[in-house]
Structures are given as C-alpha cells and as structure tokens.
Design a protein around this motif. Structure first.
Motif, short mmCIF file in Angstrom:
data_model
loop_
_atom_site.label_atom_id
_atom_site.label_comp_id
_atom_site.label_asym_id
_atom_site.label_seq_id
_atom_site.Cartn_x
_atom_site.Cartn_y
_atom_site.Cartn_z
N MET A 1 0.82 -1.20 0.00
CA MET A 1 0.00 0.00 0.00
C MET A 1 0.86 1.26 0.00
N GLU A 2 1.97 1.24 0.79
CA GLU A 2 2.83 2.42 0.83
C GLU A 2 3.44 2.69 -0.54
N GLN A 3 3.76 1.65 -1.27
CA GLN A 3 4.33 1.81 -2.62
C GLN A 3 3.33 2.55 -3.52
N GLN A 4 2.07 2.16 -3.45
CA GLN A 4 1.05 2.82 -4.26
C GLN A 4 0.87 4.29 -3.85
N ALA A 5 0.92 4.57 -2.56
CA ALA A 5 0.80 5.94 -2.08
C ALA A 5 1.95 6.80 -2.58
N ARG A 6 3.14 6.23 -2.63
CA ARG A 6 4.29 6.98 -3.13
C ARG A 6 4.11 7.34 -4.61
N TRP A 7 3.55 6.42 -5.39
CA TRP A 7 3.34 6.71 -6.80
C TRP A 7 2.25 7.77 -6.97
N TRP A 8 1.25 7.79 -6.09
CA TRP A 8 0.24 8.86 -6.14
C TRP A 8 0.89 10.20 -5.84
N ALA A 9 1.89 10.20 -4.97
CA ALA A 9 2.63 11.43 -4.68
C ALA A 9 3.38 11.90 -5.93
N VAL A 10 3.94 10.97 -6.68
CA VAL A 10 4.61 11.30 -7.94
C VAL A 10 3.61 11.91 -8.92
N VAL A 11 2.43 11.34 -9.00
CA VAL A 11 1.38 11.86 -9.88
C VAL A 11 0.98 13.28 -9.44
N ALA A 12 0.89 13.51 -8.14
CA ALA A 12 0.54 14.84 -7.62
C ALA A 12 1.61 15.86 -7.99
N VAL A 13 2.88 15.49 -7.85
CA VAL A 13 3.97 16.40 -8.23
C VAL A 13 3.93 16.65 -9.74
N MET A 14 3.70 15.61 -10.51
CA MET A 14 3.61 15.76 -11.96
C MET A 14 2.46 16.72 -12.33
N GLY A 15 1.32 16.57 -11.69
CA GLY A 15 0.19 17.47 -11.95
C GLY A 15 0.52 18.91 -11.58
N GLY A 16 1.21 19.08 -10.45
CA GLY A 16 1.62 20.42 -10.04
C GLY A 16 2.56 21.05 -11.05
N ILE A 17 3.50 20.28 -11.55
CA ILE A 17 4.44 20.80 -12.55
C ILE A 17 3.70 21.20 -13.82
N PHE A 18 2.77 20.36 -14.26
CA PHE A 18 1.98 20.68 -15.45
C PHE A 18 1.22 22.00 -15.27
N LEU A 19 0.57 22.16 -14.13
CA LEU A 19 -0.21 23.37 -13.88
C LEU A 19 0.67 24.61 -13.78
N LEU A 20 1.82 24.48 -13.13
CA LEU A 20 2.71 25.63 -13.00
C LEU A 20 3.30 26.06 -14.35
#
Length: 131
Positions: A1-20
C-alpha cells in the motif's frame, strides 16, 4: 500500500508541474490580445512572462531557506493554492498593474515548487525507479 501511495505522490507532483508550467507559459500565445485589452504595448504585455520568471529565480533559493523544516507536503500544497489564487486574480485583473501583481504570486509559486519538488521527487519512489 505504501508503494502505491508513493506513486500517487509522484502523480501529484507531476500534476503540479503541469499546472505551473501552463500558468507560466500560457500568456505567451495571448500577449497581443492581452496588450490590446489592457491598453499596453505588446512589449509591456511581455512582462507577464518575464516578471514570474525573475520572481521564480529569486524564490527558488530563498523560499526553501525561509520555510526551514516545514513539512514539504504542506508547502507544496500551499504553493499550489498560491498559484491558483494568482491565476484567478490574473483572470479577474482590471488593470495591468493588478495583472502583474498577480503574476508575481505565480512566480513565487513556480520558484518555490521547483525548488522543493526537485528535492523530494527522488525520495518518492524506490531507487531503481528514480531515472
């Protein structure tokens, strides 16, 4: 489960970069129309791209030092909120000065986000997945 949460964090950072990057670069294609609407020259309208870039250059090294040991997740979230507020204020600006002030907020968000996200991104995933 922690592995999946870490990848969601990567997706969140990727989304932030796209928006910025979108918030920073989108006005380039609209400079002529914005200049006409705001009653300024196209060269002056170009400050909408220059100002956030210059502010980001100063915010990138200064913001991480200023926030110290603050939780980076909270800081990244706050920077995304600031970027959203800056974008909304940009859209609602009735004068060019107000528009540039809103773009300063976007510049702080860009510089701070890149500085903080760049330092945490490699720690979000297993070492073999970093590249």
């Amino acid at each position: 489960m922690e592995q999946q949460a870490r990848w969601w964090a990567v997706v969140a950072v990727m989304g932030g970069i796209f928006l910025l990057v979108t918030a920073e670069q989108l006005p380039i294609g609209l400079l002529s129309q914005i200049a006409r609407e705001m009653g300024v020259s196209e060269g002056a309208a170009g400050l909408m791209v220059t100002v956030p870039g210059v502010v980001a250059a100063f915010a990138a090294p200064l913001l991480p030092v200023a926030v110290g040991r603050m939780d980076r997740r909270v800081m990244l979230t706050a920077l995304m909120v600031a970027m959203t507020v800056g974008s909304v204020l940009s859209a609602l600006a009735s004068s060019f000065v107000a528009l540039l002030a809103a773009r300063v907020l976007i510049g702080v968000s860009i510089g701070g986000f890149w500085a903080i996200a760049g330092s945490i991104a490699p720690r979000l995933v297993p070492e073999q997945s970093v590249p």
